[in-house]
Design a protein around this motif. Sequence first.
Motif, PDB file in Angstrom:
ATOM      1  N   LEU A 189       0.823  -1.219   0.000  1.00 25.22           N
ATOM      2  CA  LEU A 189       0.000   0.000   0.000  1.00 25.22           C
ATOM      3  C   LEU A 189       0.853   1.263   0.000  1.00 25.22           C
ATOM      4  O   LEU A 189       0.445   2.283  -0.551  1.00 25.22           O
ATOM      5  CB  LEU A 189      -0.911   0.010   1.244  1.00 25.22           C
ATOM      6  CG  LEU A 189      -1.960  -1.091   1.336  1.00 25.22           C
ATOM      7  CD1 LEU A 189      -2.717  -1.001   2.660  1.00 25.22           C
ATOM      8  CD2 LEU A 189      -2.941  -0.974   0.184  1.00 25.22           C
ATOM      9  N   ASP A 190       2.018   1.176   0.601  1.00 24.92           N
ATOM     10  CA  ASP A 190       2.871   2.356   0.769  1.00 24.92           C
ATOM     11  C   ASP A 190       3.589   2.677  -0.550  1.00 24.92           C
ATOM     12  O   ASP A 190       4.772   2.368  -0.723  1.00 24.92           O
ATOM     13  CB  ASP A 190       3.875   2.072   1.896  1.00 24.92           C
ATOM     14  CG  ASP A 190       4.739   3.283   2.194  1.00 24.92           C
ATOM     15  OD1 ASP A 190       4.413   4.385   1.710  1.00 24.92           O
ATOM     16  OD2 ASP A 190       5.751   3.104   2.912  1.00 24.92           O
ATOM     17  N   ILE A 191       2.834   3.318  -1.432  1.00 21.86           N
ATOM     18  CA  ILE A 191       3.332   3.516  -2.805  1.00 21.86           C
ATOM     19  C   ILE A 191       4.652   4.297  -2.817  1.00 21.86           C
ATOM     20  O   ILE A 191       5.589   3.943  -3.506  1.00 21.86           O
ATOM     21  CB  ILE A 191       2.266   4.234  -3.675  1.00 21.86           C
ATOM     22  CG1 ILE A 191       1.021   3.349  -3.765  1.00 21.86           C
ATOM     23  CG2 ILE A 191       2.790   4.522  -5.084  1.00 21.86           C
ATOM     24  CD1 ILE A 191      -0.211   4.050  -4.288  1.00 21.86           C
ATOM     25  N   ASN A 192       4.709   5.374  -2.021  1.00 17.75           N
ATOM     26  CA  ASN A 192       5.944   6.173  -2.055  1.00 17.75           C
ATOM     27  C   ASN A 192       7.012   5.684  -1.064  1.00 17.75           C
ATOM     28  O   ASN A 192       8.050   6.309  -0.904  1.00 17.75           O
ATOM     29  CB  ASN A 192       5.631   7.662  -1.838  1.00 17.75           C
ATOM     30  CG  ASN A 192       5.070   7.929  -0.447  1.00 17.75           C
ATOM     31  OD1 ASN A 192       4.929   7.007   0.366  1.00 17.75           O
ATOM     32  ND2 ASN A 192       4.758   9.185  -0.179  1.00 17.75           N
ATOM     33  N   GLN A 193       6.694   4.570  -0.423  1.00 17.56           N
ATOM     34  CA  GLN A 193       7.691   3.888   0.424  1.00 17.56           C
ATOM     35  C   GLN A 193       8.296   4.793   1.496  1.00 17.56           C
ATOM     36  O   GLN A 193       9.495   4.739   1.757  1.00 17.56           O
ATOM     37  CB  GLN A 193       8.819   3.308  -0.458  1.00 17.56           C
ATOM     38  CG  GLN A 193       8.352   2.220  -1.420  1.00 17.56           C
ATOM     39  CD  GLN A 193       8.059   0.892  -0.733  1.00 17.56           C
ATOM     40  OE1 GLN A 193       8.936   0.277  -0.162  1.00 17.56           O
ATOM     41  NE2 GLN A 193       6.811   0.463  -0.770  1.00 17.56           N
ATOM     42  N   ASP A 194       7.425   5.620   2.127  1.00 16.08           N
ATOM     43  CA  ASP A 194       7.952   6.483   3.182  1.00 16.08           C
ATOM     44  C   ASP A 194       7.621   5.943   4.570  1.00 16.08           C
ATOM     45  O   ASP A 194       7.826   6.611   5.582  1.00 16.08           O
ATOM     46  CB  ASP A 194       7.433   7.923   3.020  1.00 16.08           C
ATOM     47  CG  ASP A 194       5.941   8.017   3.247  1.00 16.08           C
ATOM     48  OD1 ASP A 194       5.272   6.956   3.307  1.00 16.08           O
ATOM     49  OD2 ASP A 194       5.425   9.150   3.376  1.00 16.08           O
ATOM     50  N   GLY A 195       7.076   4.731   4.635  1.00 18.80           N
ATOM     51  CA  GLY A 195       6.795   4.117   5.940  1.00 18.80           C
ATOM     52  C   GLY A 195       5.517   4.626   6.584  1.00 18.80           C
ATOM     53  O   GLY A 195       5.246   4.326   7.751  1.00 18.80           O
ATOM     54  N   GLN A 196       4.721   5.412   5.864  1.00 18.45           N
ATOM     55  CA  GLN A 196       3.444   5.927   6.358  1.00 18.45           C
ATOM     56  C   GLN A 196       2.402   5.734   5.270  1.00 18.45           C
ATOM     57  O   GLN A 196       2.754   5.773   4.086  1.00 18.45           O
ATOM     58  CB  GLN A 196       3.538   7.448   6.634  1.00 18.45           C
ATOM     59  CG  GLN A 196       4.614   7.854   7.602  1.00 18.45           C
ATOM     60  CD  GLN A 196       4.165   7.710   9.056  1.00 18.45           C
ATOM     61  OE1 GLN A 196       3.003   7.389   9.320  1.00 18.45           O
ATOM     62  NE2 GLN A 196       5.074   7.936   9.980  1.00 18.45           N
ATOM     63  N   LEU A 197       1.161   5.541   5.653  1.00 15.26           N
ATOM     64  CA  LEU A 197       0.107   5.484   4.632  1.00 15.26           C
ATOM     65  C   LEU A 197      -0.618   6.822   4.583  1.00 15.26           C
ATOM     66  O   LEU A 197      -1.308   7.204   5.534  1.00 15.26           O
ATOM     67  CB  LEU A 197      -0.866   4.348   4.921  1.00 15.26           C
ATOM     68  CG  LEU A 197      -0.286   2.930   4.831  1.00 15.26           C
ATOM     69  CD1 LEU A 197      -1.380   1.891   5.037  1.00 15.26           C
ATOM     70  CD2 LEU A 197       0.423   2.700   3.505  1.00 15.26           C
ATOM     71  N   GLN A 198      -0.421   7.539   3.480  1.00 12.28           N
ATOM     72  CA  GLN A 198      -1.117   8.803   3.274  1.00 12.28           C
ATOM     73  C   GLN A 198      -2.546   8.533   2.796  1.00 12.28           C
ATOM     74  O   GLN A 198      -2.837   7.442   2.312  1.00 12.28           O
ATOM     75  CB  GLN A 198      -0.395   9.649   2.218  1.00 12.28           C
ATOM     76  CG  GLN A 198       0.834  10.381   2.690  1.00 12.28           C
ATOM     77  CD  GLN A 198       2.081   9.497   2.697  1.00 12.28           C
ATOM     78  OE1 GLN A 198       2.033   8.348   2.294  1.00 12.28           O
ATOM     79  NE2 GLN A 198       3.175  10.033   3.182  1.00 12.28           N
ATOM     80  N   HIS A 199      -3.397   9.565   2.882  1.00 20.77           N
ATOM     81  CA  HIS A 199      -4.781   9.444   2.398  1.00 20.77           C
ATOM     82  C   HIS A 199      -4.813   8.937   0.969  1.00 20.77           C
ATOM     83  O   HIS A 199      -5.543   8.021   0.621  1.00 20.77           O
ATOM     84  CB  HIS A 199      -5.477  10.815   2.450  1.00 20.77           C
ATOM     85  CG  HIS A 199      -6.006  11.142   3.807  1.00 20.77           C
ATOM     86  ND1 HIS A 199      -6.754  12.260   4.057  1.00 20.77           N
ATOM     87  CD2 HIS A 199      -5.902  10.492   4.983  1.00 20.77           C
ATOM     88  CE1 HIS A 199      -7.086  12.289   5.334  1.00 20.77           C
ATOM     89  NE2 HIS A 199      -6.573  11.227   5.910  1.00 20.77           N
ATOM     90  N   THR A 200      -3.985   9.557   0.128  1.00 20.20           N
ATOM     91  CA  THR A 200      -4.002   9.225  -1.306  1.00 20.20           C
ATOM     92  C   THR A 200      -3.762   7.734  -1.533  1.00 20.20           C
ATOM     93  O   THR A 200      -4.398   7.127  -2.393  1.00 20.20           O
ATOM     94  CB  THR A 200      -2.871   9.999  -2.027  1.00 20.20           C
ATOM     95  OG1 THR A 200      -2.795  11.279  -1.435  1.00 20.20           O
ATOM     96  CG2 THR A 200      -3.130  10.110  -3.493  1.00 20.20           C
ATOM     97  N   GLU A 201      -2.848   7.172  -0.765  1.00 21.25           N
ATOM     98  CA  GLU A 201      -2.514   5.761  -0.955  1.00 21.25           C
ATOM     99  C   GLU A 201      -3.711   4.874  -0.618  1.00 21.25           C
ATOM    100  O   GLU A 201      -4.001   3.902  -1.314  1.00 21.25           O
ATOM    101  CB  GLU A 201      -1.294   5.394  -0.098  1.00 21.25           C
ATOM    102  CG  GLU A 201      -0.023   6.020  -0.675  1.00 21.25           C
ATOM    103  CD  GLU A 201       1.162   5.990   0.287  1.00 21.25           C
ATOM    104  OE1 GLU A 201       2.292   6.036  -0.198  1.00 21.25           O
ATOM    105  OE2 GLU A 201       0.953   5.933   1.521  1.00 21.25           O
ATOM    106  N   ILE A 202      -4.426   5.224   0.452  1.00 25.79           N
ATOM    107  CA  ILE A 202      -5.593   4.424   0.846  1.00 25.79           C
ATOM    108  C   ILE A 202      -6.720   4.615  -0.175  1.00 25.79           C
ATOM    109  O   ILE A 202      -7.370   3.651  -0.584  1.00 25.79           O
ATOM    110  CB  ILE A 202      -6.095   4.859   2.245  1.00 25.79           C
ATOM    111  CG1 ILE A 202      -4.964   4.793   3.267  1.00 25.79           C
ATOM    112  CG2 ILE A 202      -7.320   4.066   2.656  1.00 25.79           C
ATOM    113  CD1 ILE A 202      -4.865   3.529   4.062  1.00 25.79           C
TER     114      ILE A 202
HETATM  115 CA    CA Z   1       3.323   6.458   2.235  1.00 23.97          CA
END
Ligand code: CA
Length: 493
Positions: A189-202
């Motif tokens: 799910l973590d498309i940008n691989q920053d270790g957080q799930l942003q709204h956009t990713e969900i």
């Molecule tokens: Ca992310």
Amino acid sequence: MTGTQGSQDSEEAKASGCATLPLNPQTERLCNKTSICSRSYFLLVMVFFHVYLINVIALLFYVHYSSGQDDDSRSRDAPGADHSRINSRGASSKVDYQRDFSLPRVEGIRVGHVQKVSLTPGKSHHMRTLSLKPLLFEIPEFLSEDECHVVMQLAQLKGLMESQLMIQEDHEELVKELNLSPEEIFNLLDINQDGQLQHTEILTHSRVRDGIWLTPDTLKEIYAGLKADKNGDGLLSLEEFKLLSNDAFQRFLQQQGVKRSQLVRNSRHTWLYQGEGAHKVLQDIKERVIQLTRLPPAIVDLSEPLQVVRYEEGGHYHGHHDSGPVYPETACTHTRLAANTSTPFETSCRYITVLFYLNSVEGGGETAFPVADNRTYDEVCLIQNDVDLLDTRKNCDKSNLRVTPTKGTAVFWYNYLSDGKGWVGEQDEYALHGGCVVTHGTKWVANKWINIDPDYQRQARYQQLVSQQPQDSDDNSATKSSDTHSPDIHQDL
Ligand code: CA
Ligand code: OGA
Ligand code: FE2
């Protein structure tokens, strides 16, 4: 020009450039020595200058007039044009149009350009260019009032079905089957691989996965309901994510009850065959589409049937592509059987969409093209700062282009670019579009999709195969064969 009229030496000197700079003794000497400032040298330069100017002007006139005249003739002549690459590739096949064939493409010239088109004997239509990216046109009065009426009646007679079912349940089974750990799912799910799930990713994931259209607001509600975002920063960390069960979001939504307005597509539709034996109005429409697109009749005949769509008040269709991107491992639905491959990905290869408005909508229901004629296209910008350009319930007013439904009007656009060699090229990302929410009344539209495989060989093989089928007595076998596996798959973002 003014310089050329000068007859005095001083002016000539100016025009030749010598006097425009403060001359130092050295350049003065150079002038005298090489006679660069002499009268005859000046005349020579001016003659060259004139000839050059005349050439440029003549070239501009030529380009202007030849492109105007080409509107009609060039595309019609296209099947006879020399496209040696396609020739040689298709030479082994017996299909007629493979030799010397290049797909016609209507030219847009510029936004607002109007060209006359003759689609039916005794009547001419005006086709206006609405955008160049995508190449998009509008043709008022493409259908008569009666024809609109007949199409709606036929659709109702056949019966319309839900365009999208509520929730696809196979997802959980797939997750169980794959036996993915929470870490692995988080990583996907973590498309940008920053270790957080942003709204956009969900949001993006939810749309693709189960067709539920989450908005940033519903997402906030879900986080609050599940107490998912412990530190309240609006992001989900791996630790926060691990505390949620696999189907937590889905279960939460189902408990609340998923409403039709929360789906990607909220409408009902049916398909109407246009082959032999079909209602005359349907066949006439097909003929007109052939004239409009200037494509070989066989290609239009072998395309999907007419899709008739009805939106109730509150209906919508969020931003999507009618066709999918082309990867080497992607097969087109319509040529799949002939392709004799077992590729894992399948998409409906819809080269052109012709969209007909069957009624004028009382309120809302425009067709929105969020990024039409954007200078640049950036997928990341589509969902930003809680503004989701794909959301046609909320943000149609922020779309670059909106077409108001008018009874009888047709719009058509190319979902693919040209490959520069006369065939289908890359998907046109600017062809992104959606149906804005209907605020008053109902909305009726019809889609005629024209299927062409970007792989020339596959298209050729398919057409050859279908043309070898024996003709049915009561129906057009060619149309039937495409109808049997005509998909209802739209590529949704
Ligand atoms: Ca992310
Ligand atoms: C479609 C579609 C737009 C509209 O049916 O694929 O994009 O305005 N419709 O209804
Ligand atoms: Fe569409």
